[in-house]
Design an enzyme around this catalytic site. Sequence first.
Site, PDB file in Angstrom:
ATOM      1  N   ARG A  77      20.640 -12.425 -31.551  1.00 24.99           N
ATOM      2  CA  ARG A  77      21.515 -11.789 -32.540  1.00 24.99           C
ATOM      3  C   ARG A  77      22.941 -11.308 -31.652  1.00 24.99           C
ATOM      4  O   ARG A  77      22.613 -10.610 -30.608  1.00 24.99           O
ATOM      5  CB  ARG A  77      20.814 -10.649 -33.140  1.00 24.99           C
ATOM      6  N   HIS A 133      26.119  -6.531 -40.523  1.00 27.46           N
ATOM      7  CA  HIS A 133      24.780  -6.672 -41.332  1.00 27.46           C
ATOM      8  C   HIS A 133      24.804  -8.334 -42.216  1.00 27.46           C
ATOM      9  O   HIS A 133      24.031  -8.585 -42.965  1.00 27.46           O
ATOM     10  CB  HIS A 133      24.716  -5.871 -42.624  1.00 27.46           C
ATOM     11  N   ARG A 143      27.625   7.982 -39.863  1.00 22.93           N
ATOM     12  CA  ARG A 143      29.241   7.763 -39.938  1.00 22.93           C
ATOM     13  C   ARG A 143      30.024   8.181 -41.217  1.00 22.93           C
ATOM     14  O   ARG A 143      29.280   8.138 -42.245  1.00 22.93           O
ATOM     15  CB  ARG A 143      29.223   6.305 -39.762  1.00 22.93           C
ATOM     16  N   ASN A 168      17.373  -9.145 -29.898  1.00 27.02           N
ATOM     17  CA  ASN A 168      18.412  -8.438 -30.638  1.00 27.02           C
ATOM     18  C   ASN A 168      18.727  -7.467 -29.802  1.00 27.02           C
ATOM     19  O   ASN A 168      18.085  -6.349 -29.576  1.00 27.02           O
ATOM     20  CB  ASN A 168      17.716  -8.077 -31.712  1.00 27.02           C
ATOM     21  N   GLU A 173      16.030  -9.777 -41.065  1.00 31.16           N
ATOM     22  CA  GLU A 173      17.060 -10.366 -40.225  1.00 31.16           C
ATOM     23  C   GLU A 173      16.388 -11.389 -39.104  1.00 31.16           C
ATOM     24  O   GLU A 173      16.898 -12.504 -38.859  1.00 31.16           O
ATOM     25  CB  GLU A 173      17.868  -9.535 -39.306  1.00 31.16           C
TER      26      GLU A 173
END
Length: 426
Positions: free
Chosen positions: A90, A179, A240, A7, A383
Amino acid sequence: MYVLVVNAGSSSLKYQVIDSQTEDVLCKGLCERVGYSDAFHKHSSASFSETAEIPMENHLDAMRVVLKAILDDEGSGISNLEEIGAVGHRIVHGGEYFDKSAIIDEDVIHKIELCSELAPLHNPPAVDCIRACMSLMPNVVHVACFDTSFHQTMPPRAYMYALPYEFYERFHIRKYGAHGTSHRYIARRTAELLGKPLDTLKLITCHLGNGVSLTAVDHGISMDTSMGFTPLGGVMMGTRCGDIDPAIVTYLMEQEGYTPHEINEIMNRESGLLGISGLSNDLREINNATIAGHKRAALAYDMYSLDIKKTIGAYMAEMGGVDAIAFAGGVGENSERMRRMILNGMEPLGIILDYVKNKDDGKEGVISDERSTVQILIVPTNEELMIARDTVQLAEEFAKTGEPVPTIDTSSAEAMMGVLSKAVGV
Ligand code: ADP
Protein backbone atom coordinates in the site's frame (compact mmCIF):
# COMPACT_ATOMS: atom_id res chain seq x y z
CA MET A 1 -1.47 -18.02 -4.66
CA TYR A 2 -0.40 -16.71 -1.24
CA VAL A 3 -0.16 -12.92 -1.30
CA LEU A 4 1.64 -10.84 1.30
CA VAL A 5 0.03 -7.43 1.74
CA VAL A 6 2.28 -4.81 3.34
CA ASN A 7 0.91 -1.52 4.65
CA ALA A 8 3.60 0.83 5.99
CA GLY A 9 2.34 3.79 8.04
CA SER A 10 4.48 6.59 9.44
CA SER A 11 5.30 4.59 12.59
CA SER A 12 3.43 1.36 11.92
CA LEU A 13 3.58 -1.66 9.66
CA LYS A 14 0.45 -3.74 9.06
CA TYR A 15 0.43 -6.95 7.07
CA GLN A 16 -1.71 -9.89 6.01
CA VAL A 17 -1.07 -13.12 4.16
CA ILE A 18 -4.10 -13.85 1.96
CA ASP A 19 -4.89 -17.03 0.05
CA SER A 20 -6.08 -15.60 -3.25
CA GLN A 21 -8.13 -18.70 -4.11
CA THR A 22 -10.33 -18.59 -1.02
CA GLU A 23 -9.61 -14.96 -0.10
CA ASP A 24 -9.04 -16.20 3.46
CA VAL A 25 -6.61 -14.31 5.69
CA LEU A 26 -4.02 -16.89 6.79
CA CYS A 27 -2.30 -14.59 9.23
CA LYS A 28 -2.07 -10.92 9.98
CA GLY A 29 -0.48 -8.47 12.33
CA LEU A 30 0.97 -5.08 12.95
CA CYS A 31 4.04 -3.38 14.31
CA GLU A 32 3.21 -0.21 16.20
CA ARG A 33 5.38 2.65 17.47
CA VAL A 34 8.20 1.76 15.09
CA GLY A 35 11.15 4.03 15.92
CA TYR A 36 10.03 4.51 19.55
CA SER A 37 11.31 2.80 22.68
CA ASP A 38 7.95 1.11 23.34
CA ALA A 39 7.55 -0.50 19.90
CA PHE A 40 5.46 -3.66 19.87
CA HIS A 41 4.31 -6.35 17.48
CA LYS A 42 0.99 -8.22 17.27
CA HIS A 43 0.56 -11.31 15.16
CA SER A 44 -2.29 -13.76 14.81
CA SER A 45 -3.52 -16.67 12.73
CA ALA A 46 -6.26 -19.24 13.29
CA SER A 47 -4.06 -21.24 15.68
CA PHE A 48 -1.78 -18.64 17.22
CA SER A 49 -1.75 -15.13 18.56
CA GLU A 50 0.98 -13.11 20.22
CA THR A 51 1.69 -9.55 21.31
CA ALA A 52 5.24 -8.65 22.29
CA GLU A 53 7.32 -5.54 22.89
CA ILE A 54 10.18 -5.75 20.39
CA PRO A 55 12.70 -3.00 19.66
CA MET A 56 12.23 -1.76 16.08
CA GLU A 57 14.37 1.19 15.12
CA ASN A 58 12.96 1.59 11.64
CA HIS A 59 10.77 -0.06 9.03
CA LEU A 60 13.50 -2.44 7.89
CA ASP A 61 13.66 -3.71 11.46
CA ALA A 62 9.88 -4.01 11.48
CA MET A 63 9.95 -5.92 8.17
CA ARG A 64 12.40 -8.38 9.74
CA VAL A 65 10.05 -8.90 12.69
CA VAL A 66 7.08 -9.39 10.36
CA LEU A 67 8.72 -11.92 8.05
CA LYS A 68 10.13 -13.87 10.97
CA ALA A 69 6.70 -14.01 12.61
CA ILE A 70 5.11 -15.28 9.40
CA LEU A 71 7.76 -17.98 8.97
CA ASP A 72 7.66 -19.02 12.63
CA ASP A 73 3.86 -19.35 12.73
CA GLU A 74 2.73 -22.75 11.43
CA GLY A 75 -0.76 -21.36 10.93
CA SER A 76 0.49 -18.84 8.37
CA GLY A 77 0.82 -21.51 5.70
CA ILE A 78 4.27 -20.09 4.85
CA SER A 79 7.39 -21.95 5.97
CA ASN A 80 9.66 -20.52 3.28
CA LEU A 81 9.51 -17.08 1.66
CA GLU A 82 9.43 -18.78 -1.74
CA GLU A 83 5.90 -19.87 -0.95
CA ILE A 84 4.76 -16.24 -1.21
CA GLY A 85 3.51 -15.82 -4.78
CA ALA A 86 3.32 -12.01 -4.94
CA VAL A 87 3.55 -8.99 -2.66
CA GLY A 88 1.18 -6.00 -2.63
CA HIS A 89 2.36 -2.75 -1.06
CA ARG A 90 0.00 0.00 0.00
CA ILE A 91 1.36 3.41 -1.00
CA VAL A 92 -0.25 6.53 0.44
CA HIS A 93 0.60 8.92 -2.38
CA GLY A 94 0.96 8.28 -6.10
CA GLY A 95 0.46 11.91 -7.11
CA GLU A 96 -0.69 12.31 -10.71
CA TYR A 97 1.58 9.47 -11.85
CA PHE A 98 -0.68 6.55 -11.03
CA ASP A 99 -4.35 6.06 -11.83
CA LYS A 100 -4.18 2.37 -11.00
CA SER A 101 -1.99 -0.17 -9.23
CA ALA A 102 1.38 -0.86 -10.83
CA ILE A 103 4.03 -3.57 -10.97
CA ILE A 104 7.06 -2.19 -9.16
CA ASP A 105 10.21 -1.49 -11.14
CA GLU A 106 12.83 1.27 -10.91
CA ASP A 107 10.58 3.77 -12.68
CA VAL A 108 7.72 3.14 -10.25
CA ILE A 109 10.09 3.47 -7.27
CA HIS A 110 11.40 6.74 -8.68
CA LYS A 111 7.87 8.15 -9.02
CA ILE A 112 6.90 7.01 -5.51
CA GLU A 113 10.00 8.81 -4.25
CA LEU A 114 9.05 11.95 -6.18
CA CYS A 115 5.68 11.84 -4.40
CA SER A 116 7.41 11.69 -1.00
CA GLU A 117 7.21 15.46 -0.76
CA LEU A 118 3.42 15.07 -0.73
CA ALA A 119 3.49 12.26 1.87
CA PRO A 120 6.81 12.65 3.71
CA LEU A 121 5.86 10.42 6.63
CA HIS A 122 4.43 7.57 4.57
CA ASN A 123 6.08 7.11 1.18
CA PRO A 124 9.71 6.81 2.41
CA PRO A 125 9.04 3.95 4.86
CA ALA A 126 6.93 2.24 2.18
CA VAL A 127 9.90 2.38 -0.20
CA ASP A 128 12.13 0.92 2.54
CA CYS A 129 9.70 -1.97 2.93
CA ILE A 130 9.58 -2.49 -0.85
CA ARG A 131 13.36 -2.63 -1.08
CA ALA A 132 13.54 -5.08 1.83
CA CYS A 133 10.83 -7.32 0.36
CA MET A 134 12.24 -7.19 -3.17
CA SER A 135 15.67 -8.08 -1.85
CA LEU A 136 14.35 -11.12 0.00
CA MET A 137 11.72 -12.14 -2.57
CA PRO A 138 13.36 -11.20 -5.89
CA ASN A 139 11.57 -13.78 -7.99
CA VAL A 140 7.99 -12.62 -7.52
CA VAL A 141 6.00 -9.65 -8.74
CA HIS A 142 5.64 -6.76 -6.28
CA VAL A 143 2.71 -4.42 -6.81
CA ALA A 144 2.14 -0.87 -5.57
CA CYS A 145 -1.47 0.05 -4.74
CA PHE A 146 -2.03 3.75 -4.24
CA ASP A 147 -4.52 5.44 -1.89
CA THR A 148 -4.79 8.23 -4.41
CA SER A 149 -5.15 6.34 -7.70
CA PHE A 150 -8.93 5.76 -7.54
CA HIS A 151 -9.47 9.52 -7.32
CA GLN A 152 -7.40 10.32 -10.40
CA THR A 153 -10.65 10.24 -12.41
CA MET A 154 -11.91 13.42 -10.73
CA PRO A 155 -12.46 16.20 -13.25
CA PRO A 156 -10.36 19.38 -12.87
CA ARG A 157 -13.41 21.33 -11.67
CA ALA A 158 -13.50 18.98 -8.65
CA TYR A 159 -9.80 18.70 -7.92
CA MET A 160 -8.53 22.26 -8.49
CA TYR A 161 -8.28 24.84 -5.70
CA ALA A 162 -9.15 28.43 -6.49
CA LEU A 163 -5.55 29.57 -5.99
CA PRO A 164 -3.32 31.09 -8.68
CA TYR A 165 -3.05 28.42 -11.38
CA GLU A 166 0.74 28.49 -11.23
CA PHE A 167 0.62 26.84 -7.78
CA TYR A 168 -0.82 23.77 -9.45
CA GLU A 169 1.89 23.88 -12.09
CA ARG A 170 4.80 24.62 -9.77
CA PHE A 171 3.84 22.78 -6.58
CA HIS A 172 1.24 20.25 -7.83
CA ILE A 173 -1.28 21.74 -5.41
CA ARG A 174 -4.63 20.13 -6.11
CA LYS A 175 -7.04 17.71 -4.46
CA TYR A 176 -5.70 14.12 -4.49
CA GLY A 177 -8.01 12.52 -1.92
CA ALA A 178 -7.18 9.42 0.07
CA HIS A 179 -8.70 6.11 1.25
CA GLY A 180 -9.04 5.34 -2.48
CA THR A 181 -8.55 1.60 -2.13
CA SER A 182 -11.23 1.53 0.54
CA HIS A 183 -13.71 3.58 -1.52
CA ARG A 184 -13.08 1.34 -4.54
CA TYR A 185 -13.76 -1.76 -2.43
CA ILE A 186 -16.89 -0.28 -0.84
CA ALA A 187 -18.29 0.80 -4.22
CA ARG A 188 -17.75 -2.61 -5.81
CA ARG A 189 -19.14 -4.48 -2.84
CA THR A 190 -22.17 -2.17 -2.66
CA ALA A 191 -22.98 -2.93 -6.31
CA GLU A 192 -22.60 -6.66 -5.62
CA LEU A 193 -24.90 -6.48 -2.61
CA LEU A 194 -27.50 -4.56 -4.64
CA GLY A 195 -27.14 -7.05 -7.51
CA LYS A 196 -26.56 -4.23 -10.01
CA PRO A 197 -23.62 -3.41 -12.28
CA LEU A 198 -21.38 -0.77 -10.71
CA ASP A 199 -21.36 1.25 -13.92
CA THR A 200 -25.11 1.86 -13.63
CA LEU A 201 -25.01 3.31 -10.12
CA LYS A 202 -24.53 6.65 -8.41
CA LEU A 203 -23.01 5.94 -5.00
CA ILE A 204 -21.76 7.87 -2.01
CA THR A 205 -19.21 5.86 -0.08
CA CYS A 206 -18.55 7.00 3.49
CA HIS A 207 -15.31 5.79 5.09
CA LEU A 208 -15.74 6.92 8.69
CA GLY A 209 -12.83 5.82 10.88
CA ASN A 210 -10.20 7.85 12.68
CA GLY A 211 -9.67 9.45 9.32
CA VAL A 212 -12.92 10.30 7.54
CA SER A 213 -13.61 10.70 3.85
CA LEU A 214 -16.59 10.51 1.53
CA THR A 215 -16.52 9.87 -2.20
CA ALA A 216 -19.05 10.47 -4.97
CA VAL A 217 -18.71 7.36 -7.13
CA ASP A 218 -20.57 8.02 -10.38
CA HIS A 219 -20.94 4.92 -12.58
CA GLY A 220 -17.89 3.35 -10.91
CA ILE A 221 -15.74 6.45 -11.20
CA SER A 222 -14.58 8.73 -8.40
CA MET A 223 -16.09 12.12 -9.31
CA ASP A 224 -15.27 13.94 -6.10
CA THR A 225 -13.90 13.14 -2.69
CA SER A 226 -13.73 15.03 0.56
CA MET A 227 -10.04 14.74 1.50
CA GLY A 228 -7.87 17.22 -0.32
CA PHE A 229 -4.24 18.02 -1.06
CA THR A 230 -3.58 16.04 2.12
CA PRO A 231 -5.78 13.87 4.37
CA LEU A 232 -6.26 16.92 6.61
CA GLY A 233 -8.92 18.35 4.32
CA GLY A 234 -12.61 17.55 4.09
CA VAL A 235 -14.93 16.73 6.96
CA MET A 236 -14.12 16.86 10.67
CA MET A 237 -12.34 13.73 11.92
CA GLY A 238 -11.06 12.17 15.16
CA THR A 239 -8.17 14.57 15.65
CA ARG A 240 -8.10 16.47 12.31
CA CYS A 241 -10.04 19.65 11.76
CA GLY A 242 -11.04 19.06 8.13
CA ASP A 243 -11.88 22.13 6.04
CA ILE A 244 -11.70 25.42 7.91
CA ASP A 245 -11.49 29.02 6.76
CA PRO A 246 -7.85 29.21 5.62
CA ALA A 247 -7.53 32.69 7.12
CA ILE A 248 -7.67 31.09 10.58
CA VAL A 249 -4.24 29.57 9.98
CA THR A 250 -2.45 32.82 9.22
CA TYR A 251 -4.42 34.61 11.95
CA LEU A 252 -3.29 32.09 14.60
CA MET A 253 0.29 32.15 13.37
CA GLU A 254 0.33 35.93 13.70
CA GLN A 255 -1.47 36.02 17.06
CA GLU A 256 0.38 33.17 18.79
CA GLY A 257 3.60 32.97 16.80
CA TYR A 258 2.99 29.32 15.89
CA THR A 259 5.48 27.81 13.47
CA PRO A 260 4.16 25.94 10.42
CA HIS A 261 5.01 22.67 12.20
CA GLU A 262 3.11 23.69 15.33
CA ILE A 263 -0.02 24.79 13.50
CA ASN A 264 0.13 21.59 11.44
CA GLU A 265 0.30 19.51 14.62
CA ILE A 266 -2.67 21.37 16.10
CA MET A 267 -4.80 20.83 13.01
CA ASN A 268 -3.78 17.18 12.60
CA ARG A 269 -3.54 15.91 16.17
CA GLU A 270 -5.38 18.26 18.51
CA SER A 271 -8.54 19.13 16.59
CA GLY A 272 -11.62 17.27 15.41
CA LEU A 273 -13.65 15.31 17.97
CA LEU A 274 -10.76 15.57 20.42
CA GLY A 275 -10.33 19.32 20.04
CA ILE A 276 -14.00 20.16 20.41
CA SER A 277 -14.86 17.70 23.21
CA GLY A 278 -11.59 18.05 25.09
CA LEU A 279 -12.11 14.38 25.93
CA SER A 280 -11.20 11.93 23.19
CA ASN A 281 -10.95 11.24 19.48
CA ASP A 282 -12.81 7.96 20.00
CA LEU A 283 -16.45 8.25 19.06
CA ARG A 284 -17.41 5.59 21.60
CA GLU A 285 -16.14 7.79 24.41
CA ILE A 286 -17.78 10.86 22.92
CA ASN A 287 -21.03 8.95 22.66
CA ASN A 288 -20.92 7.85 26.30
CA ALA A 289 -20.08 11.37 27.41
CA THR A 290 -23.04 12.84 25.51
CA ILE A 291 -25.33 10.38 27.27
CA ALA A 292 -23.83 11.55 30.57
CA GLY A 293 -24.69 15.15 29.61
CA HIS A 294 -21.26 16.43 28.54
CA LYS A 295 -22.07 19.53 26.45
CA ARG A 296 -18.87 19.77 24.42
CA ALA A 297 -19.01 16.06 23.63
CA ALA A 298 -22.54 16.62 22.33
CA LEU A 299 -21.34 19.57 20.26
CA ALA A 300 -18.51 17.46 18.79
CA TYR A 301 -21.00 14.71 17.93
CA ASP A 302 -23.37 17.17 16.27
CA MET A 303 -20.62 18.89 14.29
CA TYR A 304 -19.23 15.58 13.03
CA SER A 305 -22.61 14.32 11.83
CA LEU A 306 -23.53 17.66 10.24
CA ASP A 307 -20.29 17.78 8.24
CA ILE A 308 -20.98 14.34 6.81
CA LYS A 309 -24.64 15.15 6.13
CA LYS A 310 -23.64 18.30 4.22
CA THR A 311 -21.11 16.37 2.15
CA ILE A 312 -23.71 13.74 1.25
CA GLY A 313 -26.02 16.56 0.15
CA ALA A 314 -23.28 18.15 -1.92
CA TYR A 315 -22.49 14.89 -3.69
CA MET A 316 -26.16 14.26 -4.42
CA ALA A 317 -26.26 17.67 -6.07
CA GLU A 318 -23.03 16.99 -7.93
CA MET A 319 -24.17 13.62 -9.31
CA GLY A 320 -27.82 14.58 -9.83
CA GLY A 321 -29.06 12.16 -7.17
CA VAL A 322 -27.79 9.00 -5.54
CA ASP A 323 -28.83 5.34 -5.71
CA ALA A 324 -27.08 4.17 -2.57
CA ILE A 325 -25.13 5.45 0.42
CA ALA A 326 -22.67 2.99 1.97
CA PHE A 327 -21.13 3.28 5.44
CA ALA A 328 -17.75 1.77 6.32
CA GLY A 329 -14.88 2.26 8.79
CA GLY A 330 -14.90 1.89 12.57
CA VAL A 331 -17.61 4.55 12.98
CA GLY A 332 -19.54 3.90 9.78
CA GLU A 333 -19.81 0.19 10.46
CA ASN A 334 -20.35 0.27 14.22
CA SER A 335 -22.23 3.36 15.26
CA GLU A 336 -25.95 3.04 14.68
CA ARG A 337 -26.45 6.36 16.45
CA MET A 338 -24.05 8.23 14.17
CA ARG A 339 -25.65 6.77 11.03
CA ARG A 340 -29.04 7.81 12.39
CA MET A 341 -27.82 11.33 13.18
CA ILE A 342 -26.25 11.76 9.76
CA LEU A 343 -29.35 10.68 7.84
CA ASN A 344 -31.91 12.23 10.17
CA GLY A 345 -34.09 14.73 8.31
CA MET A 346 -33.08 13.54 4.85
CA GLU A 347 -36.38 11.69 4.32
CA PRO A 348 -37.66 14.34 1.83
CA LEU A 349 -34.66 13.38 -0.33
CA GLY A 350 -35.79 9.74 -0.42
CA ILE A 351 -33.33 8.64 2.28
CA ILE A 352 -35.20 6.62 4.92
CA LEU A 353 -33.41 4.41 7.44
CA ASP A 354 -34.93 1.22 8.79
CA TYR A 355 -34.26 1.82 12.49
CA VAL A 356 -34.36 -1.88 13.33
CA LYS A 357 -31.95 -2.96 10.60
CA ASN A 358 -29.75 0.01 11.45
CA LYS A 359 -29.15 -1.53 14.87
CA ASP A 360 -27.26 -4.43 13.22
CA ASP A 361 -23.90 -2.80 13.84
CA GLY A 362 -21.03 -4.32 11.89
CA LYS A 363 -23.30 -6.54 9.77
CA GLU A 364 -22.91 -6.16 6.03
CA GLY A 365 -26.16 -5.41 4.25
CA VAL A 366 -28.98 -3.02 3.42
CA ILE A 367 -30.35 -0.95 6.31
CA SER A 368 -32.82 1.31 4.47
CA ASP A 369 -36.58 1.20 4.85
CA GLU A 370 -38.63 -0.30 2.01
CA ARG A 371 -40.00 3.18 1.20
CA SER A 372 -36.51 4.60 0.76
CA THR A 373 -35.68 5.38 -2.86
CA VAL A 374 -32.03 5.55 -1.86
CA GLN A 375 -30.53 2.30 -0.61
CA ILE A 376 -28.52 2.62 2.59
CA LEU A 377 -25.94 -0.03 3.43
CA ILE A 378 -23.29 -1.08 5.92
CA VAL A 379 -20.31 -2.36 3.95
CA PRO A 380 -17.33 -3.28 6.13
CA THR A 381 -14.31 -2.18 4.14
CA ASN A 382 -11.42 -4.46 3.22
CA GLU A 383 -8.47 -2.56 1.79
CA GLU A 384 -6.08 -5.50 2.18
CA LEU A 385 -8.32 -7.77 0.10
CA MET A 386 -8.55 -5.12 -2.62
CA ILE A 387 -4.73 -4.83 -2.64
CA ALA A 388 -4.40 -8.63 -2.79
CA ARG A 389 -6.85 -8.81 -5.72
CA ASP A 390 -4.98 -6.11 -7.66
CA THR A 391 -1.69 -7.83 -6.90
CA VAL A 392 -2.86 -11.23 -8.12
CA GLN A 393 -4.44 -9.75 -11.24
CA LEU A 394 -1.27 -7.89 -12.21
CA ALA A 395 0.96 -10.85 -11.29
CA GLU A 396 -1.12 -13.22 -13.43
CA GLU A 397 -1.17 -10.81 -16.37
CA PHE A 398 2.57 -10.37 -16.05
CA ALA A 399 3.21 -14.12 -15.94
CA LYS A 400 1.59 -14.42 -19.37
CA THR A 401 4.18 -12.07 -20.89
CA GLY A 402 6.97 -14.54 -20.05
CA GLU A 403 9.25 -11.62 -19.22
CA PRO A 404 11.67 -11.75 -16.26
CA VAL A 405 10.34 -10.23 -13.03
CA PRO A 406 11.48 -6.57 -12.69
CA THR A 407 14.18 -5.94 -10.14
CA ILE A 408 15.21 -2.74 -8.41
CA ASP A 409 18.32 -1.52 -6.67
CA THR A 410 18.05 -2.97 -3.17
CA SER A 411 21.59 -2.13 -2.07
CA SER A 412 20.53 0.62 0.33
CA ALA A 413 18.30 -1.81 2.20
CA GLU A 414 20.79 -4.63 1.98
CA ALA A 415 23.34 -2.60 3.91
CA MET A 416 21.03 -3.14 6.88
CA MET A 417 19.80 -6.52 5.81
CA GLY A 418 22.53 -8.91 6.85
CA VAL A 419 20.74 -9.19 10.14
CA LEU A 420 17.38 -9.36 8.43
CA SER A 421 18.39 -12.13 6.06
CA LYS A 422 19.90 -14.21 8.83
CA ALA A 423 16.91 -13.70 11.05
CA VAL A 424 14.46 -14.97 8.44
CA GLY A 425 16.80 -17.69 7.29
CA VAL A 426 17.09 -16.76 3.63
P1 ADP B 1 -8.64 3.95 11.29
O1 ADP B 1 -9.01 5.15 10.49
O2 ADP B 1 -7.55 4.19 12.28
O3 ADP B 1 -8.47 2.68 10.47
P2 ADP B 1 -11.06 2.65 12.22
O4 ADP B 1 -11.74 2.54 10.91
O5 ADP B 1 -10.61 1.41 12.90
O6 ADP B 1 -9.89 3.71 12.21
O7 ADP B 1 -12.06 3.42 13.19
C1 ADP B 1 -11.66 3.70 14.50
C2 ADP B 1 -12.74 4.49 15.16
O8 ADP B 1 -13.99 3.82 15.06
C3 ADP B 1 -12.50 4.60 16.67
O9 ADP B 1 -11.70 5.71 16.96
C4 ADP B 1 -13.88 4.78 17.20
O10 ADP B 1 -14.12 6.16 17.29
C5 ADP B 1 -14.80 4.23 16.14
N1 ADP B 1 -15.62 3.12 16.63
C6 ADP B 1 -15.29 1.81 16.68
N2 ADP B 1 -16.32 1.10 17.18
C7 ADP B 1 -17.30 1.98 17.48
C8 ADP B 1 -18.61 1.90 18.03
N3 ADP B 1 -19.12 0.73 18.40
N4 ADP B 1 -19.31 3.03 18.18
C9 ADP B 1 -18.79 4.20 17.82
N5 ADP B 1 -17.59 4.36 17.28
C10 ADP B 1 -16.84 3.28 17.12
